[in-house]
Design a protein around this motif. Structure first.
Motif, PDB file in Angstrom:
ATOM      1  N   GLY B 228       3.194   4.640   0.065  1.00 54.25           N
ATOM      2  CA  GLY B 228       2.797   4.229   1.405  1.00 54.25           C
ATOM      3  C   GLY B 228       1.888   3.008   1.413  1.00 54.25           C
ATOM      4  N   CYS B 229       1.267   2.699   0.290  1.00 55.04           N
ATOM      5  CA  CYS B 229       0.316   1.572   0.233  1.00 55.04           C
ATOM      6  C   CYS B 229       0.787   0.599  -0.817  1.00 55.04           C
ATOM      7  CB  CYS B 229      -1.077   2.074  -0.125  1.00 55.04           C
ATOM      8  SG  CYS B 229      -1.158   2.861  -1.748  1.00 55.04           S
ATOM      9  N   VAL B 230       1.573  -0.364  -0.444  1.00 51.92           N
ATOM     10  CA  VAL B 230       2.108  -1.278  -1.448  1.00 51.92           C
ATOM     11  C   VAL B 230       1.726  -2.713  -1.136  1.00 51.92           C
ATOM     12  CG1 VAL B 230       4.046   0.196  -2.079  1.00 51.92           C
ATOM     13  CG2 VAL B 230       4.305  -1.461  -0.221  1.00 51.92           C
ATOM     14  N   TYR B 255       7.167  -4.404  -5.018  1.00 47.31           N
ATOM     15  CA  TYR B 255       6.031  -3.740  -4.401  1.00 47.31           C
ATOM     16  C   TYR B 255       5.327  -2.881  -5.445  1.00 47.31           C
ATOM     17  CZ  TYR B 255       7.310  -4.900   0.448  1.00 47.31           C
ATOM     18  OH  TYR B 255       7.563  -5.534   1.618  1.00 47.31           O
ATOM     19  N   ARG B 257       2.037  -0.210  -6.026  1.00 43.17           N
ATOM     20  CA  ARG B 257       1.200   0.700  -5.246  1.00 43.17           C
ATOM     21  C   ARG B 257      -0.260   0.290  -5.370  1.00 43.17           C
ATOM     22  NH1 ARG B 257       3.719   5.734  -8.346  1.00 43.17           N
ATOM     23  NH2 ARG B 257       3.441   4.151  -9.961  1.00 43.17           N
TER      24      ARG B 257
END
Lengths: 319, 272
Positions: B228-230, B255, B257
């Motif tokens: 969810g956080c890339v 992407y 993390r």
């Protein structure tokens, strides 16, 4: 009663020691959670969905926390089935629990081809068909929102493997029972009910959507009542087992799903609150069954089923 | 990445202090965590109520068996943590993240902190001073009363350059303006809001200074499980996750993390 109640559950030919699945995309490959949770005390990990071709996923932001839940729009980031089988999957073989592969796709053929190759691998105990991802410009979810297309996908995947096929249904439908029946008739061994609920949040300072993908999937306790009803409706429509999911955080939540008709449950977002949740639910579930003198989970499944309120209560009530 | 020490720690709040309006410092009795944490690492605080997602917080300082968390109360999750008192229990997952590379090769170092970003850089500053580097702290906040803990850094041996958006203390304007005006350091460490980090990256990349940026983003799990956080990263980065070739995905980046491969990335390797 002195014997320890059994929490074992069977989904098609898949036998699990515990009725707790870790939801797809919520538990990584298991490696991330291994230092924080006892993986021998969970039923299985549903791995993140894999597609035929690699996908970069959605632009940021991908997560927005909302009241009693969160929105996500990851966008099926994955390396594609070739890379996944060649370079990733073998690393997961040492997990002390069963692994369920998850397949997403954009055509019936996608699902069948990826399912066949994934299911052929020894590391994979069963396959979940993700026909309900809300985060890929609605293409992925198209299948799960249409009973006919769901049936086509399931039939095509069914012809490729004898391993247990779980079909994950979307809540974003008018009649989930119709989709459930279609999946069962096409050869599904079990249903996962539900995937996330479509949602959106807006940044009122910037005047724009908060998610990079605009729309996302809502999960967490916010959607639990939606999920309980979906399980209740699906359970009355089919005979195959249902994996209930949507905001399960506690024993009470889990019991709601079993009583609604789920044979197993899946835990997703709650792992982001506390990775000890699945272990706690298993321990408390065992104690609950023992306290009630129940030998196994079968004694709970669907026991709240009273059909629906009889229509005569509303007859004549035109207002 | 998660170290072998990463686990759930049951800690006890030993002290709670308010450092400014809505700024809370929780000191925890957490011997193993304090011992295992490196500069720039963080924890996920498990909400005592169980009613929200866990919250990512930088480990501000470690001392003996104590570890402290410094945070601004901005929403439901941080308010719940801010309501804890001495003696309360707080369970944490950590230490997490790669942290800063504080090898001390650069003799003249700039640390750039914006707002709550100050919470991520004290251990780094202490380490670099100890290794003999000259450490200038460029520290910006919206207003004077939010410029907290400056003295703490001065005591640790840092030279201070303060800025406030409203000019109530230090130079008026953004901290990155002060960085740009100053003589170039040999290395930059930065933590703060994303616009600040982007500007730091521009300044560093334009002058060939290596900069480590600790990124902030909304986390899902915070431990690498949800993607969810890339952040887009050049493929050549050692931090880039294994992924099919660029032509297969129509993009020259991958992407990574922020929670797992980061939160600290080299400015020249980001493709944002």
């Amino acid at each position: 009663m002195s014997t320890v109640p059994s929490l074992a559950v069977r989904l098609g030919s898949l036998e699990l020691p515990y009725p707790t699945l870790m939801g797809s995309g919520c538990y990584g490959t298991g490696e991330e959670f291994a230092p924080l949770a006892d993986l021998t005390r969970i039923g299985a990990i549903v791995l993140k969905s894999v597609t035929r071709l690699p996908r970069l996923g959605n632009p940021m932001p991908r997560i927005v926390h909302t009241p009693a839940g969160m929105l996500n729009a990851i966008g099926l980031q994955n390396p594609g089935i070739d890379w996944y089988l060649e370079r990733e999957l073998h690393k997961y073989a040492e997990r002390p629990c069963k692994l369920i592969g998850s397949v997403a796709g954009f055509s019936v053929d996608d699902y069948a081809r990826v399912c066949e190759r994934l299911a052929a691998r020894a590391e994979i105990a069963a396959v979940e068909l993700n026909v309900s991802c809300p985060n890929v410009a609605s293409e992925g979810e198209t299948f799960g929102c249409d009973p006919g297309l769901t049936a086509e996908v399931v039939r095509a995947a069914r012809s490729t493997t004898d391993k247990t096929l779980i079909v994950k249904l979307s809540p974003n439908v008018t009649d989930i029972a119709a989709v459930a029946r279609a999946a069962e008739a096409a050869g599904a061994d079990a249903l996962a009910v539900i995937n996330t609920v479509r949602g959106m949040a807006i940044d009122v300072d910037a005047w724009r959507p908060r998610l990079g993908n605009v729309a996302g999937g809502l999960s967490g306790p916010a959607i639990r009542p939606i999920a309980v009803l979906a399980v209740y409706e699906a359970a009355q429509a089919v005979r195959i087992p249902i994996v209930g999911q949507g905001g399960i955080e506690t024993l009470t939540d889990a019991l709601e799903f079993f009583l609604a008709g789920a044979s197993a449950i899946s835990i997703g977002t709650a792992n982001f609150t506390d990775p000890r949740v699945p272990g706690r639910i298993v321990t408390e579930l065992q104690a609950y069954l023992a306290r009630r003198g129940l030998a196994d989970l079968g004694a709970l499944v669907g026991k709240a089923n009273q059909g629906f309120t009889t229509p005569h209560q509303y007859e004549g009530d035109e207002g | 990445m998660a170290t072998i020490d990463t686990r759930v720690h049951a800690t006890t709040v030993s002290e709670r202090r308010e450092l400014g309006p809505g700024v809370v410092l929780l000191t925890l009795d957490a011997a193993e965590l304090a011992n295992a944490t490196r500069p720039g690492q963080y924890v996920m605080a498990i909400p005592p109520s169980g009613e929200t997602a866990a919250t990512a917080l930088a480990v501000y300082e470690t001392q003996g068996k104590l570890a402290s968390l410094l945070f601004f109360t901005t929403g439901k999750r941080t308010r719940e943590l801010a309501a804890l008192h001495s003696g309360d229990r707080l369970d944490l997952i950590g230490p997490l993240g790669n942290g800063f590379d504080c090898s001390g090769d650069a003799r003249d170092v700039a640390i750039v902190a914006g707002g709550v970003g100050i919470a991520s850089v004290l251990l780094c500053a202490q380490r670099l001073v100890r290794l003999g580097s000259r450490v200038r702290l460029f520290y910006g906040a919206r207003t004077a009363e939010l410029l907290i803990e400056s003295q703490r850094f001065a005591d640790a041996g840092c030279e201070l350059v303060e800025t406030t958006d409203d000019g109530t203390r230090g130079a008026p304007g953004f901290v990155t303006d002060a960085l740009e005006r100053a003589p170039r350091p040999q290395a930059i460490y930065a933590c703060g809001p994303t616009p600040m980090l982007r500007r730091v990256a521009q300044i560093a990349n334009a002058s060939g200074v290596r900069a480590q940026l600790s990124l902030e983003e909304t986390f899902g799990c915070g431990i690498g499980g949800c993607w969810g956080c890339v952040v887009p990263l050049v493929r050549a980065s050692v931090q880039a996750p294994s992924f099919p070739p660029a032509q297969a995905v129509n993009g020259d980046f991958v992407y990574a993390r922020i929670c797992r491969e980061g939160p600290v990335f080299w400015a020249h390797e980001l493709r944002w």
